[in-house]
Design an enzyme around this catalytic site. Structure first.
Site, PDB file in Angstrom:
ATOM      1  N   GLY A  31      52.249  51.014   1.196  1.00 25.80           N
ATOM      2  CA  GLY A  31      52.634  49.623   0.951  1.00 25.80           C
ATOM      3  C   GLY A  31      53.675  49.054   1.894  1.00 25.80           C
ATOM      4  O   GLY A  31      54.443  48.171   1.510  1.00 25.80           O
ATOM      5  N   SER A  32      53.680  49.492   3.158  1.00 25.87           N
ATOM      6  CA  SER A  32      54.685  48.915   4.068  1.00 25.87           C
ATOM      7  C   SER A  32      54.306  47.488   4.462  1.00 25.87           C
ATOM      8  O   SER A  32      55.188  46.633   4.621  1.00 25.87           O
ATOM      9  CB  SER A  32      54.907  49.806   5.294  1.00 25.87           C
ATOM     10  OG  SER A  32      53.832  49.718   6.186  1.00 25.87           O
ATOM     11  N   ASN A  33      53.033  47.207   4.612  1.00 23.66           N
ATOM     12  CA  ASN A  33      52.637  45.807   4.883  1.00 23.66           C
ATOM     13  C   ASN A  33      52.935  44.936   3.667  1.00 23.66           C
ATOM     14  O   ASN A  33      53.389  43.801   3.801  1.00 23.66           O
ATOM     15  CB  ASN A  33      51.158  45.728   5.262  1.00 23.66           C
ATOM     16  CG  ASN A  33      50.947  46.052   6.728  1.00 23.66           C
ATOM     17  OD1 ASN A  33      51.341  45.280   7.604  1.00 23.66           O
ATOM     18  ND2 ASN A  33      50.373  47.217   7.000  1.00 23.66           N
ATOM     19  N   ARG A  72      31.202  50.108  -9.006  1.00 23.75           N
ATOM     20  CA  ARG A  72      32.100  49.164  -8.322  1.00 23.75           C
ATOM     21  C   ARG A  72      32.182  47.837  -9.065  1.00 23.75           C
ATOM     22  O   ARG A  72      33.236  47.205  -9.132  1.00 23.75           O
ATOM     23  CB  ARG A  72      31.620  48.913  -6.885  1.00 23.75           C
ATOM     24  CG  ARG A  72      31.711  50.127  -6.040  1.00 23.75           C
ATOM     25  CD  ARG A  72      31.461  49.863  -4.576  1.00 23.75           C
ATOM     26  NE  ARG A  72      31.389  51.138  -3.899  1.00 23.75           N
ATOM     27  CZ  ARG A  72      32.432  51.879  -3.576  1.00 23.75           C
ATOM     28  NH1 ARG A  72      33.641  51.454  -3.833  1.00 23.75           N
ATOM     29  NH2 ARG A  72      32.282  53.050  -2.995  1.00 23.75           N
ATOM     30  N   HIS A  75      44.054  45.382   9.946  1.00 23.66           N
ATOM     31  CA  HIS A  75      43.497  46.630  10.457  1.00 23.66           C
ATOM     32  C   HIS A  75      44.226  46.973  11.745  1.00 23.66           C
ATOM     33  O   HIS A  75      44.436  46.092  12.587  1.00 23.66           O
ATOM     34  CB  HIS A  75      41.981  46.473  10.706  1.00 23.66           C
ATOM     35  CG  HIS A  75      41.351  47.740  11.196  1.00 23.66           C
ATOM     36  ND1 HIS A  75      41.130  48.827  10.376  1.00 23.66           N
ATOM     37  CD2 HIS A  75      40.938  48.113  12.430  1.00 23.66           C
ATOM     38  CE1 HIS A  75      40.585  49.809  11.085  1.00 23.66           C
ATOM     39  NE2 HIS A  75      40.462  49.395  12.337  1.00 23.66           N
ATOM     40  N   ASP A 122      36.195  45.992   7.958  1.00 21.94           N
ATOM     41  CA  ASP A 122      37.026  45.649   9.120  1.00 21.94           C
ATOM     42  C   ASP A 122      36.320  44.645  10.039  1.00 21.94           C
ATOM     43  O   ASP A 122      36.323  44.787  11.276  1.00 21.94           O
ATOM     44  CB  ASP A 122      37.436  46.918   9.900  1.00 21.94           C
ATOM     45  CG  ASP A 122      38.226  47.886   9.032  1.00 21.94           C
ATOM     46  OD1 ASP A 122      38.977  47.418   8.160  1.00 21.94           O
ATOM     47  OD2 ASP A 122      38.077  49.102   9.211  1.00 21.94           O
TER      48      ASP A 122
HETATM   49  C1  GAR Z   1      48.023  49.991   7.721  1.00 26.59           C
HETATM   50  O1  GAR Z   1      48.217  50.538   8.992  1.00 26.59           O
HETATM   51  C2  GAR Z   1      46.792  49.105   7.689  1.00 26.59           C
HETATM   52  O2  GAR Z   1      46.597  48.412   8.885  1.00 26.59           O
HETATM   53  C3  GAR Z   1      45.694  50.118   7.476  1.00 26.59           C
HETATM   54  O3  GAR Z   1      46.227  50.999   6.509  1.00 26.59           O
HETATM   55  C4  GAR Z   1      47.644  51.073   6.702  1.00 26.59           C
HETATM   56  C5  GAR Z   1      48.301  50.831   5.377  1.00 26.59           C
HETATM   57  O4  GAR Z   1      49.686  51.024   5.493  1.00 26.59           O
HETATM   58  N1  GAR Z   1      44.470  49.513   7.017  1.00 26.59           N
HETATM   59  C6  GAR Z   1      43.270  49.886   7.431  1.00 26.59           C
HETATM   60  O5  GAR Z   1      43.079  50.812   8.183  1.00 26.59           O
HETATM   61  C7  GAR Z   1      42.137  49.033   6.893  1.00 26.59           C
HETATM   62  N2  GAR Z   1      40.896  49.433   7.456  1.00 26.59           N
HETATM   63  P1  GAR Z   1      50.685  50.388   4.458  1.00 26.59           P
HETATM   64  O6  GAR Z   1      50.203  50.857   3.079  1.00 26.59           O
HETATM   65  O7  GAR Z   1      52.015  50.972   4.830  1.00 26.59           O
HETATM   66  O8  GAR Z   1      50.631  48.914   4.596  1.00 26.59           O
END
Ligand code: GAR
Length: 228
Positions: free
Chosen positions: A24-26, A78, A122, A158
């Site tokens: 969850g950093s984003n 789903r 992504h 993606d």
């Molecule tokens: C991030 O790098 C995001 O871009 C990637 O997962 C990570 C999640 O990190 N997403 C994908 O690869 C989607 N295909 P986070 O939980 O720290 O945000």
């Protein structure tokens, strides 16, 4: 940007749900951005499909409402999982979804229901290196520039109209981990900026392309490697 707004009430902040499965950093970057006074969106809820997602504690610490809809008991069903998800989105009056490392594939029906109102990030310059291990894919391809992409979600993984991209130079000694670290910093910047743009009505889907009210960047060129 001209034309009729897709939002319910332009004067209000857009109500956003962030969907996570892990770190969850984003999500944290979006929560921080949304705390600024003039930000056109508020984080109404963070929803995780995993009870042990580390991002849940971060969201709670920031005072954001969280929900867990564990996808495991739904197995391959789903549609049933998404019915529970949709009910939560309805409960929180959500207008816009941001996927932030949400590792559950969504059905075309759900994606189409949220067309133009669901963003993903992504860690590659799409359409290159979709799917798993994008940094490994980039290094194996020998690209000299990589980065991250915020895009509207379409049924393909993606893929979908690109809202914003950020690029970094790839270094000769990069590993997937070191490249991921630099790209992740960029992800946090562009996801917040892209959400600001979309929530303020500055992005419009035109067929397969997203048109934006902003253009270029003050530091337009990124050349890699540097020849000294
Ligand atoms: C991030 O790098 C995001 O871009 C990637 O997962 C990570 C999640 O990190 N997403 C994908 O690869 C989607 N295909 P986070 O939980 O720290 O945000």
């Amino acid at each position: 940007m001209t034309g009729t707004s897709i939002w319910r009430d332009d004067a209000m902040k857009r109500r956003v749900a962030i969907l996570i499965s892990g770190r969850g950093s984003n999500m944290a970057a979006l929560i921080a951005a949304a705390k600024t006074l003039d930000f056109p969106a508020e984080i109404a809820v963070v929803i995780s499909n995993k009870a042990d997602a580390a991002g849940l504690a971060k969201a709670k610490d920031s005072g954001v409402t969280t929900e867990v809809i564990d996808s495991a008991p739904f197995g391959k069903d789903r549609a049933a999982f998404e019915a529970a998800l949709q009910a939560a989105l309805d409960r929180h009056d959500v207008e816009l979804i941001c996927l932030g490392g949400f590792m559950r594939l969504l059905t075309a029906e759900f994606v189409e229901r949220w067309a133009g109102k669901m963003l993903n990030i992504h860690p590659s310059l799409l359409p290159s290196f979709r799917g798993l291990d994008p940094h490994g894919q980039a290094l194996r391809a020998g690209v000299k520039v990589s980065g991250a992409t915020v895009h509207f979600v379409t049924p393909d993984t993606d893929a979908g109209p690109i809202v914003m991209q950020g690029a970094v130079a790839v270094r000769e000694d990069d590993t997937p981990e070191t490249l991921a670290e630099r790209v992740l910093k960029l992800e946090h910047r562009i996801y917040s900026d892209a959400l600001r743009l979309v929530a303020s009505g500055g992005a419009r889907i035109d067929g397969e392309v997203c048109r934006t009210s902003s253009t270029g960047s003050p530091d337009d060129a990124l050349i890699s490697p540097a020849v000294i």
